[in-house]
Design a protein around this motif. Structure first.
Motif, PDB file in Angstrom:
ATOM      1  N   ALA A 193       0.828  -1.207   0.000  1.00 13.16           N
ATOM      2  CA  ALA A 193       0.000   0.000   0.000  1.00 13.16           C
ATOM      3  C   ALA A 193       0.865   1.261   0.000  1.00 13.16           C
ATOM      4  N   THR A 194       2.003   1.215   0.693  1.00 15.06           N
ATOM      5  CA  THR A 194       2.883   2.378   0.787  1.00 15.06           C
ATOM      6  C   THR A 194       3.712   2.578  -0.475  1.00 15.06           C
ATOM      7  N   TYR A 195       4.126   1.449  -1.085  1.00 22.24           N
ATOM      8  CA  TYR A 195       4.981   1.499  -2.283  1.00 22.24           C
ATOM      9  C   TYR A 195       4.305   0.732  -3.422  1.00 22.24           C
ATOM     10  N   PRO A 196       3.257   1.309  -4.019  1.00 26.32           N
ATOM     11  CA  PRO A 196       2.455   0.561  -5.005  1.00 26.32           C
ATOM     12  C   PRO A 196       3.200   0.196  -6.282  1.00 26.32           C
ATOM     13  N   LEU A 197       4.342   0.834  -6.558  1.00 24.89           N
ATOM     14  CA  LEU A 197       5.107   0.520  -7.767  1.00 24.89           C
ATOM     15  C   LEU A 197       6.341  -0.332  -7.461  1.00 24.89           C
ATOM     16  N   HIS A 198       6.484  -0.762  -6.221  1.00 26.98           N
ATOM     17  CA  HIS A 198       7.648  -1.575  -5.819  1.00 26.98           C
ATOM     18  C   HIS A 198       7.310  -3.048  -6.075  1.00 26.98           C
ATOM     19  N   GLU A 199       7.793  -3.568  -7.195  1.00 25.57           N
ATOM     20  CA  GLU A 199       7.409  -4.919  -7.614  1.00 25.57           C
ATOM     21  C   GLU A 199       7.803  -5.993  -6.609  1.00 25.57           C
ATOM     22  N   VAL A 200       8.958  -5.846  -5.994  1.00 23.73           N
ATOM     23  CA  VAL A 200       9.451  -6.911  -5.115  1.00 23.73           C
ATOM     24  C   VAL A 200       8.509  -7.141  -3.946  1.00 23.73           C
ATOM     25  N   PHE A 201       7.933  -6.075  -3.386  1.00 20.89           N
ATOM     26  CA  PHE A 201       7.009  -6.259  -2.273  1.00 20.89           C
ATOM     27  C   PHE A 201       5.738  -6.985  -2.722  1.00 20.89           C
ATOM     28  N   HIS A 202       5.264  -6.690  -3.927  1.00 25.68           N
ATOM     29  CA  HIS A 202       4.122  -7.431  -4.468  1.00 25.68           C
ATOM     30  C   HIS A 202       4.489  -8.906  -4.665  1.00 25.68           C
ATOM     31  N   LEU A 203       5.679  -9.134  -5.197  1.00 22.94           N
ATOM     32  CA  LEU A 203       6.140 -10.506  -5.411  1.00 22.94           C
ATOM     33  C   LEU A 203       6.183 -11.278  -4.097  1.00 22.94           C
ATOM     34  N   ARG A 204       6.766 -10.676  -3.062  1.00 28.55           N
ATOM     35  CA  ARG A 204       6.859 -11.359  -1.766  1.00 28.55           C
ATOM     36  C   ARG A 204       5.468 -11.578  -1.159  1.00 28.55           C
ATOM     37  N   LEU A 205       4.548 -10.633  -1.372  1.00 23.56           N
ATOM     38  CA  LEU A 205       3.194 -10.826  -0.863  1.00 23.56           C
ATOM     39  C   LEU A 205       2.509 -11.981  -1.583  1.00 23.56           C
ATOM     40  N   MET A 206       2.704 -12.078  -2.879  1.00 20.09           N
ATOM     41  CA  MET A 206       2.162 -13.219  -3.615  1.00 20.09           C
ATOM     42  C   MET A 206       2.689 -14.533  -3.039  1.00 20.09           C
ATOM     43  N   GLU A 208      -6.045 -14.986  -3.200  1.00 18.29           N
ATOM     44  CA  GLU A 208      -5.563 -13.654  -2.828  1.00 18.29           C
ATOM     45  C   GLU A 208      -4.222 -13.355  -3.493  1.00 18.29           C
ATOM     46  N   ALA A 209      -3.371 -14.375  -3.606  1.00 23.06           N
ATOM     47  CA  ALA A 209      -2.079 -14.189  -4.266  1.00 23.06           C
ATOM     48  C   ALA A 209      -2.270 -13.807  -5.733  1.00 23.06           C
ATOM     49  N   LEU A 210      -3.210 -14.449  -6.399  1.00 25.76           N
ATOM     50  CA  LEU A 210      -3.487 -14.127  -7.806  1.00 25.76           C
ATOM     51  C   LEU A 210      -4.080 -12.730  -7.937  1.00 25.76           C
ATOM     52  N   TYR A 211      -4.872 -12.327  -6.951  1.00 28.40           N
ATOM     53  CA  TYR A 211      -5.454 -10.983  -6.980  1.00 28.40           C
ATOM     54  C   TYR A 211      -4.364  -9.924  -6.848  1.00 28.40           C
ATOM     55  N   VAL A 212      -3.361 -10.182  -6.017  1.00 26.88           N
ATOM     56  CA  VAL A 212      -2.243  -9.246  -5.867  1.00 26.88           C
ATOM     57  C   VAL A 212      -1.540  -9.064  -7.210  1.00 26.88           C
ATOM     58  N   TYR A 213      -1.374 -10.156  -7.946  1.00 26.88           N
ATOM     59  CA  TYR A 213      -0.741 -10.068  -9.272  1.00 26.88           C
ATOM     60  C   TYR A 213      -1.581  -9.190 -10.204  1.00 26.88           C
ATOM     61  N   ARG A 214      -2.882  -9.410 -10.224  1.00 32.06           N
ATOM     62  CA  ARG A 214      -3.739  -8.629 -11.118  1.00 32.06           C
ATOM     63  C   ARG A 214      -3.698  -7.147 -10.751  1.00 32.06           C
ATOM     64  N   GLN A 215      -3.674  -6.887  -9.462  1.00 28.92           N
ATOM     65  CA  GLN A 215      -3.602  -5.503  -8.980  1.00 28.92           C
ATOM     66  C   GLN A 215      -2.296  -4.843  -9.436  1.00 28.92           C
ATOM     67  N   LEU A 216      -1.186  -5.555  -9.266  1.00 36.24           N
ATOM     68  CA  LEU A 216       0.120  -5.029  -9.668  1.00 36.24           C
ATOM     69  C   LEU A 216       0.154  -4.777 -11.168  1.00 36.24           C
ATOM     70  N   ARG A 217      -0.333  -5.734 -11.939  1.00 33.25           N
ATOM     71  CA  ARG A 217      -0.314  -5.584 -13.395  1.00 33.25           C
ATOM     72  C   ARG A 217      -1.121  -4.363 -13.833  1.00 33.25           C
ATOM     73  N   SER A 218      -2.279  -4.187 -13.227  1.00 32.75           N
ATOM     74  CA  SER A 218      -3.123  -3.033 -13.554  1.00 32.75           C
ATOM     75  C   SER A 218      -2.431  -1.720 -13.192  1.00 32.75           C
ATOM     76  N   GLU A 265       4.530  -3.953 -18.163  1.00 27.86           N
ATOM     77  CA  GLU A 265       4.056  -5.237 -17.667  1.00 27.86           C
ATOM     78  C   GLU A 265       4.921  -5.662 -16.485  1.00 27.86           C
ATOM     79  N   PRO A 266       4.429  -6.554 -15.622  1.00 29.21           N
ATOM     80  CA  PRO A 266       5.271  -7.069 -14.533  1.00 29.21           C
ATOM     81  C   PRO A 266       6.542  -7.730 -15.056  1.00 29.21           C
ATOM     82  N   SER A 267       7.552  -7.772 -14.214  1.00 28.53           N
ATOM     83  CA  SER A 267       8.844  -8.334 -14.596  1.00 28.53           C
ATOM     84  C   SER A 267       8.745  -9.838 -14.850  1.00 28.53           C
ATOM     85  N   ARG A 268       9.795 -10.362 -15.467  1.00 31.15           N
ATOM     86  CA  ARG A 268       9.843 -11.798 -15.762  1.00 31.15           C
ATOM     87  C   ARG A 268       9.725 -12.636 -14.485  1.00 31.15           C
TER      88      ARG A 268
END
Length: 258
Positions: free
Chosen positions: A199-212, A223-233, A242-245
């Motif tokens: 929530a604090t760093y919405p463009l920080h991919e690594v935190f999204h990855l670790r949350l997934m 919920e993990a798949l939803y985090v991915y969709r949120q990040l991609r959007s 697009e999200p990283s490899r």
């Protein structure tokens, strides 16, 4: 000679303290001498040129008698040290170098350098798959962080640049510590922290990855798949990316249930 019994903390509020409890803390109230001390501390053991001090203190242009003013600030700091630390520590703490000054304190007595060394040690332990050790080192590292550098001192261009750099190092330390925690099956324990980071760093991919990874490891695949969709959007909307490899690889693993 190094003043080995003095500790300087700059990760947050400036603190100058004795390692021996019998001696008092040094209180420096004047704005520019505090700024001088922080710049010397973050370069502990190395000379800081007078022109570097001038650029930091007066980025918009110095007064005419600037070198005399800098010498006055150095004199004020020396008098404070001599009055607060037992000889020879006070006398040796701030020394003169060719066209500059040196804070003669071992770098292990500066919290900034302990912070950076613990990041490196934690990263090495993580590479060696010593996950519990890595998590412990990185927690110890992050406990040193009391705030940005410096939290209560006016900053010129050098200290502002350092503050930005150290904030990036702090985020890296958080990411590495979470990676170590996940490796020792602490998935559930880090979910709440990761939600706050996302929530604090919405463009920080690594935190999204670790949350997934944390959610998937906790049995919360949807919920993990939803985090991915949120990040991609978010990435598409804000950056046209697009999200990283690596994120896509983890997403695929979650989809197929690995």
């Amino acid at each position: 000679m190094l003043a080995k019994d003095v500790q300087v903390n700059v990760l947050g509020k400036l603190e100058v303290a004795p390692l021996a409890a019998a001696d008092p803390h040094v209180t420096i109230t004047a704005t520019k001498p505090r700024q001088v001390l922080v710049l010397l501390a973050v370069n502990a053991g190395a000379a800081v040129r007078t022109d570097q001090l001038i650029d930091e203190l007066w980025p918009s242009g110095p007064p005419q008698t600037v070198r005399t003013i800098v010498q006055t600030y150095i004199y004020q700091l020396r008098k404070l040290f001599e009055g607060n630390f037992s000889s020879p520590e006070g006398r040796d703490l701030l020394t003169t170098a060719p066209d500059g000054y040196v804070l003669s304190v071992p770098r292990e007595n500066i919290d900034l350098y302990r912070f950076q060394h613990l990041i490196e040690d934690g990263r090495a332990a993580l590479r060696d798959k010593r996950f519990s050790c890595a998590a412990g080192m990185l927690r110890e590292c992050l406990e040193l962080w009391r705030g940005p550098v410096p939290a209560d001192v006016t900053s010129g261009p050098r200290l502002r640049g350092l503050s930005v750099f150290l904030e990036e190092q702090r985020l890296e330390a958080v990411s590495l510590r979470i990676e170590a925690d996940l490796a020792i099956d602490r998935h559930l324990e880090v979910v709440g922290e990761l939600r706050s980071l996302v929530a604090t760093y919405p463009l920080h991919e690594v935190f999204h990855l670790r949350l997934m990874q944390a959610l998937h490891g906790s049995g919360r695949r949807g919920e993990a798949l939803y985090v991915y969709r949120q990040l991609r959007s978010t990435l598409n909307k804000e950056l046209g990316l697009e999200p990283s490899r690596e994120v896509n690889r983890v997403h695929q693993e979650i989809l197929v249930g690995h």
